[in-house]
Design a protein around this motif. Structure first.
Motif, mmCIF file in Angstrom:
data_model
loop_
_atom_site.group_PDB
_atom_site.id
_atom_site.type_symbol
_atom_site.label_atom_id
_atom_site.label_comp_id
_atom_site.label_asym_id
_atom_site.label_seq_id
_atom_site.Cartn_x
_atom_site.Cartn_y
_atom_site.Cartn_z
ATOM 1 N N ARG A 160 -1.291 10.102 16.523
ATOM 2 C CA ARG A 160 -2.529 9.415 16.924
ATOM 3 C C ARG A 160 -2.926 9.842 18.335
ATOM 4 N NH1 ARG A 160 -1.026 3.261 14.936
ATOM 5 N NH2 ARG A 160 -0.692 3.761 12.731
ATOM 6 N N ARG A 161 -3.645 10.943 18.405
ATOM 7 C CA ARG A 161 -4.053 11.481 19.712
ATOM 8 C C ARG A 161 -5.465 11.057 20.106
ATOM 9 N NH1 ARG A 161 -0.666 14.493 22.343
ATOM 10 N NH2 ARG A 161 0.993 15.669 21.299
ATOM 11 N N HIS A 162 -6.204 10.440 19.196
ATOM 12 C CA HIS A 162 -7.566 9.996 19.512
ATOM 13 C C HIS A 162 -7.618 8.479 19.493
ATOM 14 C CE1 HIS A 162 -8.223 14.201 18.245
ATOM 15 N NE2 HIS A 162 -9.166 14.162 19.163
ATOM 16 N N ASN A 163 -7.951 7.897 20.636
ATOM 17 C CA ASN A 163 -8.022 6.453 20.770
ATOM 18 C C ASN A 163 -9.340 5.918 20.232
ATOM 19 O OD1 ASN A 163 -5.503 6.497 22.130
ATOM 20 N ND2 ASN A 163 -6.540 7.011 24.056
ATOM 21 N N GLN A 164 -9.466 4.586 20.205
ATOM 22 C CA GLN A 164 -10.680 3.974 19.675
ATOM 23 C C GLN A 164 -11.906 4.311 20.511
ATOM 24 O OE1 GLN A 164 -9.827 -0.195 19.302
ATOM 25 N NE2 GLN A 164 -8.653 0.061 17.415
ATOM 26 N N ASP A 165 -11.703 4.622 21.790
ATOM 27 C CA ASP A 165 -12.835 4.983 22.645
ATOM 28 C C ASP A 165 -13.121 6.484 22.600
ATOM 29 O OD1 ASP A 165 -10.641 5.928 23.946
ATOM 30 O OD2 ASP A 165 -10.970 4.844 25.820
ATOM 31 N N CYS A 166 -12.485 7.173 21.601
ATOM 32 C CA CYS A 166 -12.699 8.601 21.362
ATOM 33 C C CYS A 166 -12.077 9.502 22.430
ATOM 34 C CB CYS A 166 -14.191 8.937 21.228
ATOM 35 S SG CYS A 166 -14.949 8.156 19.781
ATOM 36 N N ARG A 167 -11.305 8.913 23.329
ATOM 37 C CA ARG A 167 -10.611 9.733 24.322
ATOM 38 C C ARG A 167 -9.333 10.298 23.710
ATOM 39 N NH1 ARG A 167 -10.969 6.373 30.062
ATOM 40 N NH2 ARG A 167 -13.261 6.323 30.196
ATOM 41 N N LYS A 168 -9.027 11.551 24.070
ATOM 42 C CA LYS A 168 -7.855 12.206 23.505
ATOM 43 C C LYS A 168 -6.611 11.885 24.321
ATOM 44 C CE LYS A 168 -5.940 16.657 22.165
ATOM 45 N NZ LYS A 168 -6.069 18.124 22.244
ATOM 46 N N GLU A 170 0.914 21.404 21.732
ATOM 47 C CA GLU A 170 0.451 20.019 21.678
ATOM 48 C C GLU A 170 0.072 19.691 20.238
ATOM 49 O OE1 GLU A 170 -3.478 17.967 23.177
ATOM 50 O OE2 GLU A 170 -2.199 18.386 24.918
ATOM 51 N N ALA A 171 1.072 19.288 19.474
ATOM 52 C CA ALA A 171 0.876 19.077 18.036
ATOM 53 C C ALA A 171 -0.040 17.898 17.760
ATOM 54 C CB ALA A 171 2.225 18.858 17.364
ATOM 55 N N TYR A 172 -0.866 18.057 16.732
ATOM 56 C CA TYR A 172 -1.741 16.987 16.245
ATOM 57 C C TYR A 172 -1.298 16.544 14.849
ATOM 58 C CZ TYR A 172 -6.136 14.592 15.034
ATOM 59 O OH TYR A 172 -7.081 13.682 14.629
ATOM 60 N N ASP A 200 0.858 -1.175 0.000
ATOM 61 C CA ASP A 200 0.000 0.000 0.000
ATOM 62 C C ASP A 200 0.901 1.235 0.000
ATOM 63 O OD1 ASP A 200 -2.291 -1.593 0.263
ATOM 64 O OD2 ASP A 200 -2.027 -1.676 2.434
ATOM 65 N N ILE A 201 0.416 2.328 -0.570
ATOM 66 C CA ILE A 201 1.169 3.574 -0.611
ATOM 67 C C ILE A 201 0.532 4.573 0.351
ATOM 68 C CG2 ILE A 201 1.984 5.479 -2.039
ATOM 69 C CD1 ILE A 201 3.278 2.812 -2.684
ATOM 70 N N ASP A 202 1.340 5.145 1.238
ATOM 71 C CA ASP A 202 0.868 6.151 2.186
ATOM 72 C C ASP A 202 1.578 7.469 1.903
ATOM 73 O OD1 ASP A 202 -0.834 4.469 3.581
ATOM 74 O OD2 ASP A 202 0.746 3.795 4.937
ATOM 75 N N THR A 203 0.849 8.564 1.914
ATOM 76 C CA THR A 203 1.453 9.881 1.761
ATOM 77 C C THR A 203 1.347 10.705 3.043
ATOM 78 O OG1 THR A 203 -0.622 10.614 0.768
ATOM 79 C CG2 THR A 203 1.149 10.003 -0.730
ATOM 80 N N VAL A 204 0.567 10.222 4.001
ATOM 81 C CA VAL A 204 0.499 10.814 5.330
ATOM 82 C C VAL A 204 0.857 9.717 6.328
ATOM 83 C CG1 VAL A 204 -0.955 11.902 7.069
ATOM 84 C CG2 VAL A 204 -1.281 12.467 4.658
ATOM 85 N N LEU A 205 1.838 9.967 7.168
ATOM 86 C CA LEU A 205 2.240 8.975 8.159
ATOM 87 C C LEU A 205 1.475 9.219 9.456
ATOM 88 C CD1 LEU A 205 6.129 8.706 7.732
ATOM 89 C CD2 LEU A 205 4.345 7.216 6.812
#
Length: 211
Positions: free
Chosen positions: A74-82, A149-151, A6-11
């Motif tokens: 990856r600041r947002h987890n699967q449970d939507c917590r930051k 706090e970079a996103y 697969d090709i990714d342009t955003v890591l």
């Protein structure tokens, strides 16, 4: 050996267990074993093993650096917590392919309000940093940027002509319009950056032969 690329342009970098962007960046390219409950299932309808999950090894390989390298934390987890973990990042990032410097050009932040999420951004133009917050634009210091706090971070290759150099303050004041307070808009911004890239890292899934 069967593979899928697969090709990714955003890591998208995982930040748990890391303190710096460089640590998260280097860890991103380490092979990951997919086994047990995390086995890989082929999505190709013509694959003879599509019905059964397979033990596999997933790894990303950096084959080239686009003019603008976009790194999403990856600041947002699967449970939507930051995840507000402090991740330090440099103003210059070393290109691991040729050891040339990549210059930080933009930092997007995300904050939580009672009415929902809110995005702001630091943008470097004309040799200085500017904070864009909706209709408000003001000058910012380097220390302020590097302690944020970079996103999402955007680094530009030194051999790429900066598209923001020489912008007037009137043009800068329009930059907040590119930042919306919804996750879907953030994804659109990242997708737009991805479409402008001319080269990209590649991801490789290696499936072990089924016995």
């Amino acid at each position: 050996e069967p593979t899928r690329q697969d090709i990714d342009t955003v890591l998208n970098l995982a930040i748990d267990g890391h303190e710096t962007l460089v640590q998260a960046f280097n860890a991103h390219f380490k092979p990951t074993r997919l086994e047990g409950d995390n086995k890989w299932k082929c999505g190709n309808p013509t694959c003879v093993h599509k019905e059964k999950a397979q033990t596999a090894t997933k790894s990303d390989h950096l084959t080239s650096i686009p003019p603008t390298l976009t790194l999403a934390l990856r600041r947002h987890n699967q449970d939507c917590r930051k995840n507000s973990r402090n991740i330090t990042f440099p103003e210059e990032l070393t290109n691991p392919l040729n050891h040339e410097s990549l210059e930080l050009k933009a930092v997007i932040m995300h904050s939580v309000r009672k009415t929902g999420g809110h995005y702001t951004a630091y943008v470097k133009t004309g040799g200085g940093w500017w904070l864009c917050d909706d209709a408000t634009v003001r000058a910012a210091t380097q220390d302020e940027v590097l302690s944020s706090e970079a996103y999402v971070l955007s680094y530009q290759r030194q051999d790429t002509t900066a598209t923001t150099t020489g912008h007037t303050q009137a043009e800068i004041s329009r930059l907040p319009n590119a930042i919306d307070s919804t996750h879907s808009r953030s994804e659109a911004i990242q997708a737009g950056s991805a479409r402008r890239a001319t080269a990209s890292p590649s991801r490789r899934h290696t499936r072990e032969p089924h016995v």
